[in-house]
Scaffold this active site. Structure first.
Site, PDB file in Angstrom:
ATOM      1  N   ARG A 171       0.831  -1.217   0.000  1.00 30.59           N
ATOM      2  CA  ARG A 171       0.000   0.000   0.000  1.00 30.59           C
ATOM      3  C   ARG A 171       0.861   1.261   0.000  1.00 30.59           C
ATOM      4  NH1 ARG A 171      -2.311  -3.600  -1.505  1.00 30.59           N
ATOM      5  NH2 ARG A 171      -4.178  -4.601  -0.663  1.00 30.59           N
ATOM      6  N   SER A 221     -11.402  -1.665   2.680  1.00 29.76           N
ATOM      7  CA  SER A 221     -10.614  -2.221   3.780  1.00 29.76           C
ATOM      8  C   SER A 221      -9.991  -1.087   4.582  1.00 29.76           C
ATOM      9  CB  SER A 221      -9.529  -3.137   3.212  1.00 29.76           C
ATOM     10  OG  SER A 221      -8.785  -3.723   4.249  1.00 29.76           O
ATOM     11  N   GLU A 291      -5.218   1.619   6.584  1.00 31.70           N
ATOM     12  CA  GLU A 291      -4.942   1.612   5.149  1.00 31.70           C
ATOM     13  C   GLU A 291      -5.658   2.782   4.491  1.00 31.70           C
ATOM     14  OE1 GLU A 291      -6.467  -1.166   1.485  1.00 31.70           O
ATOM     15  OE2 GLU A 291      -5.384  -2.172   3.095  1.00 31.70           O
TER      16      GLU A 291
END
Length: 299
Positions: A171, A221, A291
């Site tokens: 990420r 998420s 995230e």
């Protein structure tokens, strides 16, 4: 503000004091002082250059899918790139502008009989956001198929950064570190069979639909995967599914998601995030890192 960008730039849409809840996937977020929808690289460059000249802060958004904007909104200029959405195929390459939807890009690849992007068939973000975050799902990641990205640097230079220069991680990409703006991306794929590609996309979308709470607004998420663990499993084992603040709730379907079940605010979301982090840490000693990007100012 003394400067009104809606009169300074008239060849594309700019809105003033526009609620970002109208654009975010959580359906939350306060107002942007100015919200611009440029339609070309040149318009992005002109906007950024002018904002720099008058010392106006700049925030760039893609599809606002893995994002929470605080209820106080965003000061200065916010740029949404979704009007820059052209996608085309050149041999075994798919070339997409930053505002193109990742899902639409996978469809173009499938129609061209190109395989490699199936993992992204259900990712709701934009190409720019996908490169920025090294978006991934079901074992696939953007870094596996991205050949290069066209970016606008802090020095206002348009450059093509090859894969190696993007320094991809989990990420993460060099875009984040160098505060560049993604303008487009080139994916190097492989020839495949259209029907097999579509079958895999259908399968992954079935898995997504069966496991994720797609019936509610969410930011996808919320937490990164801790090393050696799964965030959703830790949250589930902490007994947090169904925990709610205001209209934001830890999904009962998938503990890694926080959903907007009843007119939630960004403040509701942040309360749930902090409670989940504190509870999981108290029980396991593991800190769940977000995230989702959290931006904007407090109300």
């Amino acid at each position: 503000m003394t400067v009104d960008l809606t009169t300074k730039f008239t060849d594309f849409k700019i809105l003033k004091d526009e609620p970002l809840a109208h654009y975010s996937w959580t359906k939350t977020g306060g107002p942007a002082d100015f919200l611009a929808f440029p339609e070309s690289d040149q318009q992005v460059e002109a906007l950024v250059q002018y904002a720099d000249q008058i010392d106006m802060p700049i925030t760039v958004l893609g599809n606002a899918s893995n994002l929470i904007v605080r209820d106080g909104g965003i000061r200065g200029l916010t740029i949404i790139l979704t009007a820059m959405n052209h996608i085309h195929v050149d041999g075994e390459r798919v070339i997409a502008e930053a505002g193109a939807a990742y899902i639409e890009t996978t469809k173009v690849a499938q129609q061209a009989g190109l395989t490699g992007l199936e993992f992204a068939a259900g990712i709701p973000g934009s190409i720019g956001g996908g490169v920025f975050m090294n978006a991934g799902a079901y074992g696939g990641e953007t870094k596996f198929v991205l050949e290069s990205a066209t970016v606008l640097t802090q020095e206002l230079a348009v450059e093509v950064w090859p894969h190696e220069q993007l320094n991809f991680g989990y990420r993460h990409s060099a875009i984040q570190d160098q505060h560049a703006i993604v303008l487009g991306a080139t994916f190097k794929l492989r020839l495949g069979h259209k029907d097999l590609i579509q079958h895999e996309m259908n399968h992954l979308n079935y898995l997504r639909k069966s496991k994720q709470p797609l019936e509610y607004p969410s930011c996808g998420s919320v937490f990164k995967r801790p090393k050696g663990h799964f965030a959703g499993k830790l949250i589930h084992e902490a007994g947090l599914q169904g925990y709610r603040a205001g209209g934001a709730e830890v999904s009962k379907k998938h503990a890694g998601f926080i959903v907007n079940v009843d007119h939630a605010t960004a403040t509701d979301y942040l309360h749930v995030i902090h409670h989940v982090q504190e509870t999981v840490f108290a029980q396991t000693g593991i800190h769940l890192e977000t995230e989702v990007r959290i931006i904007g100012v407090e109300p």
